[in-house]
Design a protein around this motif. Structure first.
Motif, PDB file in Angstrom:
ATOM      1  N   ASP A  91       0.864  -1.088   0.009  1.00  0.00           N
ATOM      2  CA  ASP A  91      -0.119   0.175   0.098  1.00  0.00           C
ATOM      3  C   ASP A  91       0.843   1.376  -0.064  1.00  0.00           C
ATOM      4  O   ASP A  91       0.549   2.273  -0.696  1.00  0.00           O
ATOM      5  CB  ASP A  91      -1.068   0.081   1.296  1.00  0.00           C
ATOM      6  N   THR A  92       1.876   1.259   0.794  1.00  0.00           N
ATOM      7  CA  THR A  92       2.920   2.431   0.902  1.00  0.00           C
ATOM      8  C   THR A  92       3.667   2.736  -0.319  1.00  0.00           C
ATOM      9  O   THR A  92       3.452   3.613  -0.956  1.00  0.00           O
ATOM     10  CB  THR A  92       3.891   2.137   1.891  1.00  0.00           C
ATOM     11  N   ALA A  93       4.082   1.614  -1.037  1.00  0.00           N
ATOM     12  CA  ALA A  93       4.700   1.686  -2.238  1.00  0.00           C
ATOM     13  C   ALA A  93       3.620   2.183  -3.338  1.00  0.00           C
ATOM     14  O   ALA A  93       4.176   2.907  -4.311  1.00  0.00           O
ATOM     15  CB  ALA A  93       5.155   0.382  -2.655  1.00  0.00           C
ATOM     16  N   ARG A  94       2.507   1.570  -3.535  1.00  0.00           N
ATOM     17  CA  ARG A  94       1.393   1.976  -4.433  1.00  0.00           C
ATOM     18  C   ARG A  94       1.299   3.644  -4.448  1.00  0.00           C
ATOM     19  O   ARG A  94       1.289   4.417  -5.338  1.00  0.00           O
ATOM     20  CB  ARG A  94       0.045   1.351  -4.254  1.00  0.00           C
ATOM     21  N   ARG A  95       0.995   3.998  -3.064  1.00  0.00           N
ATOM     22  CA  ARG A  95       0.996   5.352  -2.873  1.00  0.00           C
ATOM     23  C   ARG A  95       1.951   6.256  -3.395  1.00  0.00           C
ATOM     24  O   ARG A  95       1.845   7.505  -4.109  1.00  0.00           O
ATOM     25  CB  ARG A  95       0.803   5.884  -1.206  1.00  0.00           C
ATOM     26  N   VAL A  96       3.353   6.145  -3.290  1.00  0.00           N
ATOM     27  CA  VAL A  96       4.390   6.596  -3.228  1.00  0.00           C
ATOM     28  C   VAL A  96       4.814   6.511  -5.051  1.00  0.00           C
ATOM     29  O   VAL A  96       4.867   7.530  -5.403  1.00  0.00           O
ATOM     30  CB  VAL A  96       5.670   6.055  -2.923  1.00  0.00           C
ATOM     31  N   PHE A  97       4.457   5.611  -5.713  1.00  0.00           N
ATOM     32  CA  PHE A  97       4.398   5.177  -7.154  1.00  0.00           C
ATOM     33  C   PHE A  97       3.325   6.126  -7.795  1.00  0.00           C
ATOM     34  O   PHE A  97       3.659   7.025  -8.702  1.00  0.00           O
ATOM     35  CB  PHE A  97       4.270   3.995  -7.483  1.00  0.00           C
ATOM     36  N   LEU A  98       2.082   6.024  -7.298  1.00  0.00           N
ATOM     37  CA  LEU A  98       0.847   7.007  -8.011  1.00  0.00           C
ATOM     38  C   LEU A  98       1.287   8.568  -7.712  1.00  0.00           C
ATOM     39  O   LEU A  98       1.090   9.231  -8.842  1.00  0.00           O
ATOM     40  CB  LEU A  98      -0.344   6.380  -7.530  1.00  0.00           C
ATOM     41  N   ARG A  99       1.783   8.781  -6.589  1.00  0.00           N
ATOM     42  CA  ARG A  99       1.810  10.112  -6.325  1.00  0.00           C
ATOM     43  C   ARG A  99       3.046  10.777  -7.319  1.00  0.00           C
ATOM     44  O   ARG A  99       2.996  11.871  -7.631  1.00  0.00           O
ATOM     45  CB  ARG A  99       2.136  10.317  -4.785  1.00  0.00           C
ATOM     46  N   ASN A 100       3.898  10.061  -7.519  1.00  0.00           N
ATOM     47  CA  ASN A 100       5.089  10.353  -8.335  1.00  0.00           C
ATOM     48  C   ASN A 100       4.961   9.705  -9.838  1.00  0.00           C
ATOM     49  O   ASN A 100       6.038   9.706 -10.574  1.00  0.00           O
ATOM     50  CB  ASN A 100       6.351   9.992  -7.656  1.00  0.00           C
ATOM     51  N   SER A 101       3.837   9.818 -10.215  1.00  0.00           N
ATOM     52  CA  SER A 101       3.593   9.018 -11.831  1.00  0.00           C
ATOM     53  C   SER A 101       3.244  10.238 -12.934  1.00  0.00           C
ATOM     54  O   SER A 101       2.615  11.197 -12.456  1.00  0.00           O
ATOM     55  CB  SER A 101       2.834   7.912 -11.725  1.00  0.00           C
ATOM     56  N   THR A 102       3.646   9.912 -13.761  1.00  0.00           N
ATOM     57  CA  THR A 102       3.278  10.671 -15.289  1.00  0.00           C
ATOM     58  C   THR A 102       2.900   9.670 -16.321  1.00  0.00           C
ATOM     59  O   THR A 102       2.743   8.451 -16.045  1.00  0.00           O
ATOM     60  CB  THR A 102       4.666  11.472 -15.895  1.00  0.00           C
ATOM     61  N   ASP A 103       2.669  10.351 -17.447  1.00  0.00           N
ATOM     62  CA  ASP A 103       2.130   9.245 -18.472  1.00  0.00           C
ATOM     63  C   ASP A 103       3.257   8.254 -18.763  1.00  0.00           C
ATOM     64  O   ASP A 103       3.151   7.160 -19.549  1.00  0.00           O
ATOM     65  CB  ASP A 103       1.645   9.881 -19.603  1.00  0.00           C
ATOM     66  N   GLU A 104       4.419   8.801 -18.668  1.00  0.00           N
ATOM     67  CA  GLU A 104       5.687   7.893 -19.235  1.00  0.00           C
ATOM     68  C   GLU A 104       6.258   6.837 -18.121  1.00  0.00           C
ATOM     69  O   GLU A 104       6.920   5.865 -18.437  1.00  0.00           O
ATOM     70  CB  GLU A 104       6.654   8.916 -19.654  1.00  0.00           C
ATOM     71  N   GLY A 105       5.995   7.293 -16.614  1.00  0.00           N
ATOM     72  CA  GLY A 105       6.664   6.182 -15.791  1.00  0.00           C
ATOM     73  C   GLY A 105       6.323   6.931 -14.287  1.00  0.00           C
ATOM     74  O   GLY A 105       5.524   7.681 -14.298  1.00  0.00           O
ATOM     75  N   PHE A 106       7.200   6.606 -13.599  1.00  0.00           N
ATOM     76  CA  PHE A 106       7.162   6.958 -12.271  1.00  0.00           C
ATOM     77  C   PHE A 106       8.551   7.045 -11.404  1.00  0.00           C
ATOM     78  O   PHE A 106       9.544   6.430 -11.907  1.00  0.00           O
ATOM     79  CB  PHE A 106       6.116   6.205 -11.216  1.00  0.00           C
ATOM     80  N   SER A 107       8.744   7.725 -10.345  1.00  0.00           N
ATOM     81  CA  SER A 107      10.024   8.061  -9.774  1.00  0.00           C
ATOM     82  C   SER A 107       9.791   7.875  -8.224  1.00  0.00           C
ATOM     83  O   SER A 107       8.684   7.906  -7.786  1.00  0.00           O
ATOM     84  CB  SER A 107      10.538   9.300 -10.132  1.00  0.00           C
ATOM     85  N   PHE A 108      10.867   7.400  -7.336  1.00  0.00           N
ATOM     86  CA  PHE A 108      10.656   7.365  -6.199  1.00  0.00           C
ATOM     87  C   PHE A 108      12.294   7.505  -5.696  1.00  0.00           C
ATOM     88  O   PHE A 108      13.275   7.370  -6.312  1.00  0.00           O
ATOM     89  CB  PHE A 108       9.979   6.018  -5.473  1.00  0.00           C
ATOM     90  N   ALA A 109      12.319   7.785  -4.216  1.00  0.00           N
ATOM     91  CA  ALA A 109      13.866   7.736  -3.581  1.00  0.00           C
ATOM     92  C   ALA A 109      13.729   6.938  -2.377  1.00  0.00           C
ATOM     93  O   ALA A 109      12.640   6.572  -1.714  1.00  0.00           O
ATOM     94  CB  ALA A 109      13.953   9.214  -3.122  1.00  0.00           C
ATOM     95  N   LEU A 110      14.775   6.298  -2.148  1.00  0.00           N
ATOM     96  CA  LEU A 110      14.998   5.233  -1.147  1.00  0.00           C
ATOM     97  C   LEU A 110      16.199   5.614  -0.166  1.00  0.00           C
ATOM     98  O   LEU A 110      17.104   6.212  -0.473  1.00  0.00           O
ATOM     99  CB  LEU A 110      15.446   3.922  -1.624  1.00  0.00           C
ATOM    100  N   LYS A 111      15.972   5.370   1.212  1.00  0.00           N
ATOM    101  CA  LYS A 111      17.123   5.618   2.068  1.00  0.00           C
ATOM    102  C   LYS A 111      18.159   4.673   1.761  1.00  0.00           C
ATOM    103  O   LYS A 111      17.845   3.522   1.674  1.00  0.00           O
ATOM    104  CB  LYS A 111      16.636   5.354   3.370  1.00  0.00           C
TER     105      LYS A 111
END
Length: 150
Positions: free
Chosen positions: A63-83
């Protein structure tokens, strides 16, 4: 599911860090990536997030991953950062807010096939009480009904 993605992973390497340890952090969560050192940072590419998805399932953070991915998505992809420190231990911990003092591992995912939302569904399927809603469809051949994670 057949998919086509390009994943670019970038992690800064500070003067106080050992390059091999930062490379290990990247490989621990993206084992198919082979980092190269360029201008004070490690850069790696891969074309799969299967092992990363496995970690999300094992840690039960879909659920956390989905929220992060969807929040940072565009028509071309998505981004995220990890510790970085968590990744060194093989743990996925999403970075939010200000980057750590040593910097975060930045990940950009460009999705060619299928569409971005379908690929996010594949990597981090929707859940009901923490379990994938349709693990056979979403998780494909990797689904094991005997696995206690389900």
């Amino acid at each position: 599911m057949i998919y086509s993605v390009d994943v670019r992973i970038v992690a800064p390497v500070n003067d106080t860090e050992v390059t091999d340890r930062v490379a290990d952090a990247v490989r621990n969560v993206f084992p198919d990536a082979e980092p190269t050192h360029e201008d004070g940072r490690l850069i790696a590419e891969t074309h799969t997030l299967d092992a990363f998805s496995d970690v999300l399932h094992e840690q039960e953070i879909l659920d956390t991953a989905r929220r992060v991915f969807l929040r940072n998505s565009t028509d071309e992809g998505f981004s995220f950062a990890l510790k970085k420190q968590a990744a060194f231990e093989g743990i996925v911990n999403f970075a939010v807010g200000d980057p750590d003092e040593l910097g975060d591992i930045d990940v950009e995912v460009r999705v060619r096939e299928p569409d971005v939302e379908s690929f996010i569904d594949y990597v981090a399927p929707e859940t009901d009480e923490g379990r994938p809603v349709d693990p056979v469809r979403e998780y494909g051949d990797r689904f094991d009904p005997e696995d206690e994670a389900y």
